[in-house]
Scaffold this motif. Structure first.
Motif, PDB file in Angstrom:
ATOM      1  N   ASP A 173      -1.800  -2.886   8.305  1.00  0.00           N
ATOM      2  CA  ASP A 173      -0.762  -2.148   7.269  1.00  0.00           C
ATOM      3  C   ASP A 173      -1.509  -1.138   6.868  1.00  0.00           C
ATOM      4  O   ASP A 173      -1.482   0.214   5.962  1.00  0.00           O
ATOM      5  CB  ASP A 173      -0.117  -3.412   6.643  1.00  0.00           C
ATOM      6  CG  ASP A 173      -0.783  -3.894   6.079  1.00  0.00           C
ATOM      7  OD1 ASP A 173      -2.254  -4.113   6.336  1.00  0.00           O
ATOM      8  OD2 ASP A 173       0.034  -5.213   5.412  1.00  0.00           O
ATOM      9  N   GLN A 205      -1.818  -7.349   9.338  1.00  0.00           N
ATOM     10  CA  GLN A 205      -1.137  -7.051   8.177  1.00  0.00           C
ATOM     11  C   GLN A 205      -2.186  -7.898   7.012  1.00  0.00           C
ATOM     12  O   GLN A 205      -2.834  -9.061   7.130  1.00  0.00           O
ATOM     13  CB  GLN A 205      -0.082  -8.881   7.563  1.00  0.00           C
ATOM     14  CG  GLN A 205       1.146  -8.339   6.209  1.00  0.00           C
ATOM     15  CD  GLN A 205       2.337  -8.771   6.423  1.00  0.00           C
ATOM     16  OE1 GLN A 205       2.411  -9.746   7.022  1.00  0.00           O
ATOM     17  NE2 GLN A 205       3.291  -7.784   5.689  1.00  0.00           N
ATOM     18  N   THR A 207      -2.717  -5.537   3.255  1.00  0.00           N
ATOM     19  CA  THR A 207      -2.546  -5.431   2.219  1.00  0.00           C
ATOM     20  C   THR A 207      -0.848  -5.611   1.779  1.00  0.00           C
ATOM     21  O   THR A 207      -0.552  -5.726   0.327  1.00  0.00           O
ATOM     22  CB  THR A 207      -3.073  -4.197   2.002  1.00  0.00           C
ATOM     23  OG1 THR A 207      -2.417  -3.047   3.076  1.00  0.00           O
ATOM     24  CG2 THR A 207      -5.109  -3.761   2.335  1.00  0.00           C
ATOM     25  N   ASN A 208       0.217  -5.429   2.391  1.00  0.00           N
ATOM     26  CA  ASN A 208       1.189  -5.491   2.351  1.00  0.00           C
ATOM     27  C   ASN A 208       1.702  -4.595   1.578  1.00  0.00           C
ATOM     28  O   ASN A 208       2.337  -4.506   1.235  1.00  0.00           O
ATOM     29  CB  ASN A 208       1.891  -7.043   1.213  1.00  0.00           C
ATOM     30  CG  ASN A 208       1.282  -8.467   1.628  1.00  0.00           C
ATOM     31  OD1 ASN A 208       1.885  -8.761   3.219  1.00  0.00           O
ATOM     32  ND2 ASN A 208       0.476  -8.974   1.538  1.00  0.00           N
ATOM     33  N   GLU A 210       3.543  -1.100   2.196  1.00  0.00           N
ATOM     34  CA  GLU A 210       4.940  -0.943   2.614  1.00  0.00           C
ATOM     35  C   GLU A 210       4.526  -0.073   3.892  1.00  0.00           C
ATOM     36  O   GLU A 210       3.767   1.170   3.557  1.00  0.00           O
ATOM     37  CB  GLU A 210       5.870  -0.328   1.565  1.00  0.00           C
ATOM     38  CG  GLU A 210       7.813  -0.831   2.669  1.00  0.00           C
ATOM     39  CD  GLU A 210       7.957  -0.309   1.437  1.00  0.00           C
ATOM     40  OE1 GLU A 210       9.381   0.678   2.131  1.00  0.00           O
ATOM     41  OE2 GLU A 210       8.159  -0.787  -0.055  1.00  0.00           O
ATOM     42  N   TRP A 220       4.331  -6.763  15.332  1.00  0.00           N
ATOM     43  CA  TRP A 220       3.004  -7.365  13.905  1.00  0.00           C
ATOM     44  C   TRP A 220       1.665  -8.185  14.867  1.00  0.00           C
ATOM     45  O   TRP A 220       2.406  -9.462  15.698  1.00  0.00           O
ATOM     46  CB  TRP A 220       3.859  -8.386  12.718  1.00  0.00           C
ATOM     47  CG  TRP A 220       4.724  -7.459  11.433  1.00  0.00           C
ATOM     48  CD1 TRP A 220       5.791  -7.646  11.737  1.00  0.00           C
ATOM     49  CD2 TRP A 220       3.571  -6.494  10.662  1.00  0.00           C
ATOM     50  NE1 TRP A 220       6.065  -6.119  10.710  1.00  0.00           N
ATOM     51  CE2 TRP A 220       4.741  -5.845  10.082  1.00  0.00           C
ATOM     52  CE3 TRP A 220       2.824  -6.418  10.437  1.00  0.00           C
ATOM     53  CZ2 TRP A 220       4.868  -5.779   8.745  1.00  0.00           C
ATOM     54  CZ3 TRP A 220       2.072  -5.381   9.420  1.00  0.00           C
ATOM     55  CH2 TRP A 220       3.143  -5.071   8.557  1.00  0.00           C
TER      56      TRP A 220
END
Ligand code: ATP
Ligand code: MG
Length: 635
Positions: A173, A205, A207-208, A210, A220
Motif C-alpha cells: 500500500d 499492507q 502503512t495502512n 488508503e 491483499w
C-alpha cells in the motif's frame, strides 16, 4: 558447504587453479550444492555469438539450496532479521523454517493465480520481509522476478513492466522512508494504466495508507496467504533457465534488462559471499543496499541465504532518526560484516563525527563498499571511525552484469590499499586493453577493463535484445567481455577502478581518471563531494570541469575555496590536474541508486543544456536545473 579461502597463499593457489583449469575449478565448487540432476558438461561458450552456458543439463532449484539443504542444521537459526524504519517498532526475525513456510505459501498463492515457470513477475516494494519472500517464491515456482527499486517513478516502472511483459505485480500500500510515507500503490496504479500484460496485483499492507482497490485485479497479500497450502515442491529448473531480470541503474544509457540464470548465478553469488566477507557461522551480516539493486539480490538475499547465513534487512534510511542509524543497527544486532556504498559514507561524513563517535562498534569484523570508486578520504574515515583501524575494507568492484563481486580484496587475507579493488576473485580473468584492443600486460598500465573468460555468474543476455547484448559487451573488443570501466594496474599488480571509460579525461595528452581528480578535490576540508568531467579545450584538447558540493562557505568565500581547491589538487596530483573550471553546487545529479550521472554533467560542461537522453532514473531533476542556471551565470 563451500570451503573458505583462509590464507594469502590459499588465494594464490585457488586463483591459479581457476585460471589453469576453470572448468575443473567450478565443477568442484558446484559439487557442494544440491542438484536434482548433475550437469553433463560444465561450460559451452563463445564471445562472438555470444553464447554462455554453464552446467549444461544440470537440474536444480535455487530455493532447495537455501531451504531443504539447510533445514536439518539451521531450521531455527535466524535467516532474515528485519529492522523497521522506526527504531522503536518491533523488528521481525524469520528463522529458516519460518521463512521457508512463507515462501512455500506464497509460491502456492502465485500458482493459484496462474503464474508459473517462465512467467515474469514485477516486484515493486519497500524493504519488508515480504519482498524477500516474494522473490524466493518466484524462484521456487520458476517464475522470473524483475525487481524494480520502489523509488522509481510510474513511468520508469511501466517501462520495465512492459519490457519484461510481466503478468503479476507484487507491491504494497505504501512505504516508510524516514519521516515520509510514499504511496507505492498509487504509483503502481498510474504505471498500470499503460501496461496491458499485467493480470493481477498482490499488495502487502504496510502503512495502512488508503488505496484504490480494483476488484478484478487487486488482492491483499495477507488475505491470499490465510488459506494458502503449506506444502510446495520446488519446480525443476534447468541450470540455464532464467532466474531473474534486473535493470541496470541507467547511469550511462537506457537501462538494460540483465538476465541471470539459475545454476551459474547460484554458484557464483554464494561462492563470492563466503570468501569476500569471510562469513563464519554465527555471524550476523548487514548489507545496507536496497534489494532493488543487484547488490541486494546477491548480497542481502541469495549469497547469504545460500550459505545459511543470518542477513539483516533494513527498511529505513541512514539518516533517520539521525545519522547514527547504521551504527545503532550494528550495535543492536552485533553485526560482524557491514556492506554499504561510498555515497552513503560520504553523506554520513558530511553530517559530522558525533553520530559515530560514541557508538559501540566492537562486533564489526569486516567493512565493505560497492557501487562507485571510493575516494581515499572516505576510505580512511570508514577505516578509522567505523572500523576503528581494525577491520579490513573490501572495496568490491562488480556490476549488475557480473552477478557477483569480481575484483576485490578477500577480507583480512588480501592486503588492502585505499582506493584499490586489489585483485580478481578466483575465476575472473581481467585483461587491460588499449583503445585498439591490444593487451597492456605487466604492471603500471592503464586502459579498458575487460574479462577474457566466462565465469558462472555473468549475464547471459539482455532481456529481449540479444543484439544489444552483443553490441554493448562483446563488440568493442574482439573476444572479450568489455565492462565499460577504465582501470589501472599498479606496480603491485593491484587494480584501481578509474570510473567509466567515457569519464576518463585526456588533458594535453595525459589520461586521468575522473575518480583520481575527485579524490584530490575531496581532500579539501570543506568539500563534501565532487564530480569531474572533461570539456573541449582549444589548447589542451580537454579541460577539467569540477562540480563541487561544499558544506560551509563562510570561511574564505566562493573564490577563496576555489583557489584552495586548485592548490590542493596541484599538490596532490600535479598542475596538470588542476580544474579549469570549478562550479560550486548544492548537490550532484544522482541516480536513485546514489550514483553520480556524469553524462549529464558532461553535457553541461560542454555548454549543451538539453539532449540529456533517458533521465528517468534521476533522483531529483531540480538539481540539474539549478546546475544549468549556475553554469549560465558563469563559472
Ligand atoms: P548503467 O550500466 O545502466 O549505466 P550502472 O553501471 O551504474 O548502470 P551497476 O551495474 O549497478 O549499474 O553498476 C556497476 C558499475 O558501478 C561498474 O561498472 C562501475 O562503474 C561502478 N562500480 C561498482 N563497484 C565499484 C567499485 N568498487 N569501485 C569503482 N567502481 C565501481
Ligand atoms: Mg553499467
Amino acid at each position: 558447504m563451500i570451503d573458505k579461502i583462509s590464507t594469502l597463499g590459499g588465494y594464490i593457489h585457488e586463483y591459479q587453479k581457476s585460471v589453469e583449469n576453470p572448468q575443473a575449478f567450478w565443477s568442484r565448487i558446484a559439487e557442494s550444492f544440491f542438484w536434482r540432476k548433475k550437469w553433463d558438461k560444465i561450460l559451452d561458450w563463445n564471445f562472438t555469438e555470444p553464447k554462455i552456458n554453464w552446467f549444461l543439463d544440470g537440474k536444480l532449484n535455487i530455493t532447495e539450496n537455501i531451504f531443504e539443504r539447510h533445514l536439518f542444521t539451521r531450521g531455527d537459526q535466524p535467516a532474515i532479521i528485519w529492522e523497521p524504519n522506526e527504531p522503536n517498532d518491533e523488528n521481525r526475525v524469520l528463522s529458516y523454517n519460518e521463512l521457508f513456510l512463507e515462501v512455500k505459501k506464497f509460491a502456492n498463492v502465485m500458482l493459484k493465480l496462474g503464474v508459473g515457470k517462465g512467467d515474469r513477475v514485477a516486484i515493486y516494494m519497500p524493504m519488508v520481509p515480504e519482498l524477500a519472500i516474494a522473490m524466493l517464491a518466484c524462484a521456487r515456482i520458476g517464475a522470473i522476478h524483475s525487481i524494480v527499486f520502489a523509488g522509481f517513478s510510474a513511468n520508469s516502472l511501466a517501462d520495465r513492466i512492459n519490457d519484461a511483459e510481466a503478468k503479476l505485480v507484487i507491491t504494497s500500500d505504501g512505504a516508510y522512508r524516514g519521516s515520509k510515507i510514499i504511496p507505492i500503490k498509487d504509483i503502481v496504479d498510474e504505471a498500470l494504466e499503460n501496461c496491458s500484460s499485467v493480470e493481477k496485483v498482490v499488495m502487502v499492507q504496510r502503512t495502512n495508507t488508503e488505496v484504490a482497490f480494483h476488484d478484478s485485479r487487486d488482492m491483499w497479500w495477507h488475505e491470499a496467504m490465510v488459506n494458502a497450502d503449506e506444502d510446495n515442491k520446488a519446480e525443476l529448473m534447468d541450470a540455464e533457465d532464467t532466474l531473474f531480470i534486473l535493470y541496470t541503474s541507467g547511469s550511462t544509457d537506457k537501462p538494460k534488462g540483465i538476465v541471470h540464470t539459475c545454476g551459474g548465478y547460484m554458484v557464483y553469488s554464494a561462492y563470492t559471499f563466503k570468501n569476500v566477507f569471510q562469513y563464519s557461522d554465527g555471524d550476523v551480516y548487514f548489507c545496507s543496499a536496497d534489494i532493488g539493486w543487484i547488490t541486494g539480490h546477491s548480497y542481502i538475499v541469495y549469497g547469504p541465504l545460500l550459505n545459511g547465513a543470518t542477513t539483516v534487512m533494513f527498511e529505513g534510511i541512514p539518516t533517520y532518526p539521525d545519522a547514527g542509524r547504521y551504527w545503532d543497527i550494528v550495535n543492536k544486532y552485533g553485526i560482524a560484516q557491514f556492506y554499504t556504498a561510498p555515497t552513503a559514507i560520504r553523506s554520513l561524513i558530511s553530517m559530522g563525527q558525533k553520530y559515530v563517535e560514541n557508538k559501540d562498534l566492537s562486533s564489526l569484523k569486516v567493512l565493505g563498499t560497492v557501487g562507485e570508486p571510493i575516494n581515499e578520504e572516505a576510505w580512511h574515515w570508514y577505516h578509522d571511525h567505523v572500523g576503528k583501524n581494525r577491520c579490513p575494507i573490501v572495496d568490491t568492484w562488480w556490476q549488475t552484469e557480473t552477478g557477483g563481486i569480481s575484483i576485490s580484496p578477500i577480507a583480512g587475507i588480501i592486503p588492502t590499499k585505499p582506493g584499490f579493488a586489489t585483485l580478481p576473485q578466483p575465476g575472473i580473468q581481467p585483461i587491460i586493453v588499449d583503445g585498439d584492443g591490444n593487451e597492456l600486460s605487466g604492471k603500471s598500465v592503464e586502459g579498458n577493463l575487460c574479462i577474457k573468460y566466462p565465469w558462472p555468474g555473468m549475464l547471459r543476455t539482455i532481456w529481449g535484445d540479444h543484439e544489444r547484448f552483443k553490441k554493448t559487451y562483446f563488440s568493442t573488443f574482439e573476444n572479450l567481455y568489455f565492462s565499460g570501466d577504465g582501470v589501472k594496474r599498479d606496480e603491485d599488480g593491484y587494480y584501481r577502478i578509474l570510473g567509466r571509460v567515457d569519464d576518463v579525461i585526456n588533458v594535453s595528452g595525459h589520461r586521468m581518471g575522473t575518480a583520481e581528480v575527485e579524490n584530490a578535490i575531496n581532500e579539501h576540508p570543506l568539500v563534501n563531494e565532487s564530480a569531474v568531467v572533461g570539456f573541449p579545450h582549444d589548447i589542451k584538447g580537454q579541460g577539467i570541469y569540477a562540480f563541487v558540493v561544499c558544506g560551509d562557505l563562510s570561511t574564505g568565500g566562493e573564490e577563496g575555496i576555489k583557489t584552495s581547491i586548485r592548490k590542493g589538487v596541484t599538490k596532490i596530483i600535479g598542475p596538470i590536474a588542476k580544474p579549469d573550471k570549478i562550479q560550486l553546487v548544492r548537490a550532484l545529479p544522482k541516480t536513485r541508486s546514489g550514483k553520480i550521472m556524469r553524462r549529464i554533467l558532461r553535457k553541461i560542461a560542454q555548454g549543451d543544456y538539453s539532449n540529456f537522453g533517458d533521465i528517468s532514473t534521476l533522483l531529483d531533476t531540480s538539481v540539474v536545473e539549478e546546475i544549468i542556471k549556475g553554469a549560465l551565470e558563469g563559472v
